[in-house]
Every structure is written in structure tokens, then in C-alpha cells.
Design a protein around this motif. Structure first.
Motif, short mmCIF file in Angstrom:
data_model
loop_
_atom_site.label_atom_id
_atom_site.label_comp_id
_atom_site.label_asym_id
_atom_site.label_seq_id
_atom_site.Cartn_x
_atom_site.Cartn_y
_atom_site.Cartn_z
N ILE A 357 0.84 -1.20 0.00
CA ILE A 357 0.00 0.00 0.00
C ILE A 357 0.88 1.25 0.00
O ILE A 357 0.61 2.22 -0.72
N ASN A 358 1.94 1.22 0.78
CA ASN A 358 2.82 2.39 0.93
C ASN A 358 3.71 2.63 -0.29
O ASN A 358 4.05 3.78 -0.59
N SER A 359 4.06 1.56 -1.02
CA SER A 359 5.13 1.71 -2.02
C SER A 359 4.79 1.27 -3.44
O SER A 359 5.58 1.53 -4.36
N ILE A 360 3.66 0.63 -3.67
CA ILE A 360 3.43 0.04 -4.99
C ILE A 360 3.21 1.10 -6.07
O ILE A 360 3.41 0.85 -7.26
N GLU A 361 2.86 2.31 -5.68
CA GLU A 361 2.66 3.38 -6.66
C GLU A 361 3.96 4.17 -6.92
O GLU A 361 3.97 5.08 -7.75
N ARG A 381 -1.46 -11.43 -9.13
CA ARG A 381 -1.84 -10.26 -9.92
C ARG A 381 -0.66 -9.30 -10.07
O ARG A 381 -0.46 -8.70 -11.13
N ILE A 382 0.13 -9.18 -9.01
CA ILE A 382 1.32 -8.33 -9.09
C ILE A 382 2.35 -8.98 -10.01
O ILE A 382 2.95 -8.31 -10.87
N ARG A 383 2.56 -10.28 -9.85
CA ARG A 383 3.52 -10.98 -10.70
C ARG A 383 3.15 -10.85 -12.18
O ARG A 383 4.01 -10.74 -13.05
N ASP A 384 1.84 -10.86 -12.46
CA ASP A 384 1.36 -10.72 -13.84
C ASP A 384 1.35 -9.27 -14.31
O ASP A 384 0.87 -8.97 -15.40
N GLY A 393 -9.42 -3.42 0.04
CA GLY A 393 -10.62 -2.78 -0.50
C GLY A 393 -10.38 -1.53 -1.31
O GLY A 393 -11.33 -0.93 -1.83
N GLN A 394 -9.12 -1.09 -1.44
CA GLN A 394 -8.78 0.11 -2.19
C GLN A 394 -7.95 -0.24 -3.42
O GLN A 394 -7.13 -1.16 -3.38
N TRP A 395 -8.14 0.51 -4.51
CA TRP A 395 -7.37 0.28 -5.74
C TRP A 395 -6.11 1.14 -5.73
O TRP A 395 -6.12 2.30 -5.32
N TYR A 396 -5.01 0.53 -6.20
CA TYR A 396 -3.72 1.24 -6.29
C TYR A 396 -3.12 1.00 -7.66
O TYR A 396 -3.15 -0.13 -8.19
N LYS A 397 -2.56 2.06 -8.25
CA LYS A 397 -1.85 1.91 -9.52
C LYS A 397 -0.51 1.24 -9.25
O LYS A 397 0.20 1.62 -8.32
#
Length: 469
Positions: A357-361, A381-384, A393-397
Motif C-alpha cells: 500500500i505504501n510503495s506500490i505506486e 496479480r502483481i507478478r502478472d 478494498g482500495q485500488w492502487y496503480k
């Protein structure tokens, strides 16, 4: 003598291993793992135990990973009072896994209830089990050393052989004797690989009539360790240059200790400069302690090259273990470069989700996947490299880079499985049953085995029974 085999989990799927062999109407359970995937589906499958516990004579645990041990507390919760047989190291690791799962479920119940209340929704979800159930399951585990045959039922002998997968992992070799008739069945559990650090290579077993074999990597080959070390160094150098962070979702058992070992080697050989490494997982910290008290599972190289050289065989100056939630949260503000190794390995729970959550964007972040990611998990999903992912419950780019290194997998790939089969005595082998794999991988693996002399191979289907000859 009537012997029947069937599976109530990890049949045409990877997680949730739960296998039964039935002898003259008496049932023996091999592994009792949790299914991992979409939350609702996982909850439904894990609640549907599939067999009444009063029908189980004894249970066998091949190793401590959650997808093999995670539902063991459901046994005593549902009235089972018998023995659960495992190696001593597996007993310790399974205790850690089960207690952690009980804690996560309790926290999830509180969190989800608050979320439902905010939305004005009714919340009636209950944890599958609690800490008391986990403690009781651990109390029922009977430790057996490798290569020490143990009678576990009338005419039933169990012997463990080192599976080379994680600390304490075992191939369960079962001999069923009824008068002059004898049937030998080997359950590989998760079969490991040769030349892995810390633990020994998979052992060679005696001749078996039937082998129930994992097929996780039935259609994939692993990178070489040499190539993987080079790629690991490249990822680290890029993080150092960009002052970024590397997030590694890793199982707390084996993979974390192995990664620490490899980073230590890269620093020790002057390939990369020291970079702060944070193991942010209470379970991984405790697991490292378990590693230190089970040297009977180490390979000779670790004894000679590592243990004698360092007081802590799994650590060095730049390694830090977080011990509290506050220390974990503080990593969010820690300047790069740094490496965070955190569980859960499939990103389905635990502190890794908060780091994502803190770093994926952040484009200066690299998410490094180093193990199998089951279908419908956040890790998959991340690997793909999906452009957006939902966490809590929140979307992150997903602006973070994603790298995958397969060489660190603790599972044998399809060529390594065949090499192991080629090395054992198959003079009395009648059939190989494939479990613990996705359908595509199992189809490919069955074809590959058939082309290499193992034509009598069958993919196990959920609930279908298989009679022995």
C-alpha cells in the motif's frame, strides 16, 4: 486388503493439500492444509472439511507450510483426539504457522466487523479456529526423526525421508501390511531441489507401488542459481542507484532465511555494497530461531562454510529484524535504499500488504517475487503486472517495477521431478498420482512423464476414489 486413495484438497489446484488413504475402512489423513485464493472461495473451501474426524485413525504432516498444515487446528476443534505424525522441526514450524493464522483470523474479524459497521452492513463471519485450537493441534503432533519407521495403525508403518523442501519437510513413505500382501505408498508432499542452501537434497526412497507426487511446476523450469544471483545483484544495484526499495513477499519459513543467505554471499563477495535488509515478519524472526535449534536438517556446506564462521548463521551486520508493529510502520518513512522481506509469500495477508500500500505506486520500488503465486492471489496479480491492484478494498496503480526470479523456488520443477524419479528404485512402481498443481501444469507434466518412461500417471480429481491393485 482394500486400499483406496482420494484427495479432498490440492486436486487440480495448488493449495489446500488434504489426502486420504483408506485401509479396510480405516482412514489416514496426509496433510491438512489451507486453501488460498479469493477470500470467499477460500473461506468456503476451508470450512468444508470433507471428512468426519471420527473416521480418521491417524494424521500425517509432511511439512509446516500453511497450505499443508493450516487446517490442522480444525481436527481437535471437530473432536479428533488421535496422533498427528511429523518431524520435530515440522512440529515447531507448524506450531508457528497455526498460531500466526489464528492471530490473523482474530485480527481480520475485528477489522472486517468495523468495516461492515461503517457501511451499515451485518457482519457474522467467525474465524475458522482460535489459538486454543492451534495449541491443541500442536499437542497432538508426535515427532518422528527421518529414517525411523513408526507403526501408526494396525499393519501401517510410516517412515519419513527428507524431502529437501523446507526445514523438516518429509516424504511420507507408508507401508501397509495385511498377511502376505504388502502395499507401499509414497507421498512426496512438496518435493525440494538439489543444491539448495541450508537444507539437504531430497532423499532417495525405497521402491514404492504408488507415488502421490506434487506437480506445482509441471510446465515450468527454474532459472539456474548462478543466473539468479546475477539478477538479484542487478535488482539490488538498481535500488541502490535510485535510492529505492525492494519489497520481497516471501514465506517466513525457508525462503526468508535463504534470501538472507544469498544477500550475505553477494555482500561477502564484494558484488554489491551493504544495503539495509529488514525482515519484517514476526513469524520469520521466530522461524530463524527454529532454524538455529534444528541443525540436524542442515546440509554439510552450511555446517562447514557458514555456521562455523558466524555466530548467527542467518544474519550479518546489515540485517535487522523488526519486533513490533511500530517498527514495521517506521519503515514507511525509512529512506532508501533498503530491502524489506515480509510475509505472506502470496501477499494474501500480513505486513507485506501494508508495505505494498505504501510503495506500490512508487516507480523507484521493485516488487521481487521469488516463489509460486497461486491463482487469484494478490501476489499472482502483481507478478502478472496488472496495472491496478486492490489491497484492503482500495485500488492502487502499480507503478512499481516487478521482477520474478524462479531459482529460489523450494519446489522441484518438472525436469528435477523426473530426475528424482529416475534416481529412485521404480522396480515395483504401478502408478504415479499427480496432486498439488494447476490443470495446465499437470497436463504438461503427465505428458512429459509419459514421454520419459512413466506412462502410468494419473491426475487426481477432487473426491474421486482410486483403488490399489
Amino acid at each position: 486388503m482394500a486400499v483406496t486413495l482420494y484427495s479432498l484438497g490440492a486436486a487440480e489446484e495448488v493449495t489446500g493439500s488434504k489426502h486420504i488413504f483408506e485401509v479396510n475402512g480405516k482412514s489416514y489423513l496426509v496433510d491438512c492444509g489451507a486453501f488460498q485464493g479469493k477470500r470467499a472461495e477460500a473461506d468456503r473451501k476451508n470450512r468444508n472439511f470433507g471428512i468426519e474426524t471420527d473416521r480418521i485413525e491417524a494424521a500425517i504432516l509432511t511439512h509446516g507450510h500453511y497450505d499443508h498444515s493450516g487446517m490442522l487446528p480444525m481436527l481437535p476443534k471437530n473432536g479428533y483426539k488421535g496422533n498427528i505424525f511429523a518431524t520435530s522441526a515440522t512440529r515447531d514450524i507448524a506450531n508457528l504457522i497455526m498460531m500466526d493464522s489464528a492471530n490473523i483470523q482474530a485480527r481480520d474479524a475485528v477489522y472486517l466487523k468495523k468495516q461492515a459497521q461503517k457501511k451499515g452492513e451485518i457482519f457474522d463471519w467467525e474465524p475458522l479456529y482460535n489459538e486454543k485450537d492451534a495449541i491443541q493441534a500442536t499437542n497432538q503432533i508426535v515427532g518422528i526423526s527421518y529414517n525411523r519407521p513408526m507403526t501408526i495403525g494396525d499393519g501401517i508403518t510410516l517412515e519419513f525421508y527428507d524431502a529437501g523442501h523446507i526445514l523438516g519437510s518429509a516424504i511420507a513413505f507408508v507401508t501397509i501390511q495385511d498377511g502376505d500382501k504388502e502395499i507401499k505408498i509414497a507421498y512426496t508432499g512438496d518435493l525440494g531441489r538439489k543444491n539448495k542452501p541450508i537444507i539437504r537434497d531430497p532423499a532417495l526412497i525405497p521402491a514404492a507401488d504408488y507415488i502421490v507426487m506434487e506437480s506445482t511446476y509441471g510446465d515450468r523450469r527454474h532459472d539456474s542459481t548462478h543466473d539468479a544471483m546475477e539478477r538479484l545483484a542487478e535488482v539490488a544495484k538498481r535500488a541502490i542507484k535510485n535510492k529505492g526499495r525492494i519489497l520481497i513477499p516471501a514465506f517466513a519459513i525457508e525462503r526468508t532465511q535463504e534470501l538472507v543467505y544469498y544477500f550475505h554471499m553477494l555482500v561477502d563477495q564484494g558484488i554489491i555494497p551493504e544495503i539495509p535488509i529488514y525482515v519484517d515478519s514476526p513469524m520469520a524472526t521466530n522461524a530463524t530461531t527454529i532454524f538455529q535449534v534444528h541443525p540436524e536438517c542442515y546440509d554439510e556446506e552450511i555446517h562447514e562454510a557458514f555456521i562455523k564462521h558466524h555466530k548467527n548463521p542467518f544474519g550479518f551486520n546489515s540485517l535487522h529484524f523488526t519486533t513490533s508493529v511500530n517498527e514495521s510502520k517506521a519503515l514507511n518513512d525509512h529512506p532508501g535504499p533498503l530491502i524489506i522481506i515480509s510475509a505472506d509469500g502470496m501477499c494474501e495477508a500480513g505486513r507485506i500488504q501494508h508495505h505494498l500500500i505504501n510503495s506500490i505506486e512508487d516507480p523507484n520500488t521493485t516488487v521481487l517475487t521469488v516463489g509460486y503465486m497461486a491463482q487469484n492471489t494478490l501476489g499472482r496479480r502483481i507478478r502478472d503486472k496488472e496495472p491496478e491492484v486492490k489491497i484492503h478494498g482500495q485500488w492502487y496503480k502499480r507503478n512499481a517495477a516487478v521482477e520474478e526470479i524462479n531459482a529460489f523456488s523450494a519446489h522441484a520443477d518438472y525436469t528435477e521431478c523426473k530426475e528424482w524419479l529416475d534416481a529412485i528404485d521404480t522396480s515395483r512402481l504401478k502408478k504415479i498420482f499427480l496432486v498439488h498443481g494447476e490443470p495446465k501444469a499437470q497436463t504438461a507434466f503427465k505428458k512429459y512423464l509419459g514421454e520419459n518412461g512413466y506412462s502410468n500417471t494419473e491426475v487426481v480429481r477432487y473426491g474421486q476414489t482410486y483403488e490399489t491393485e
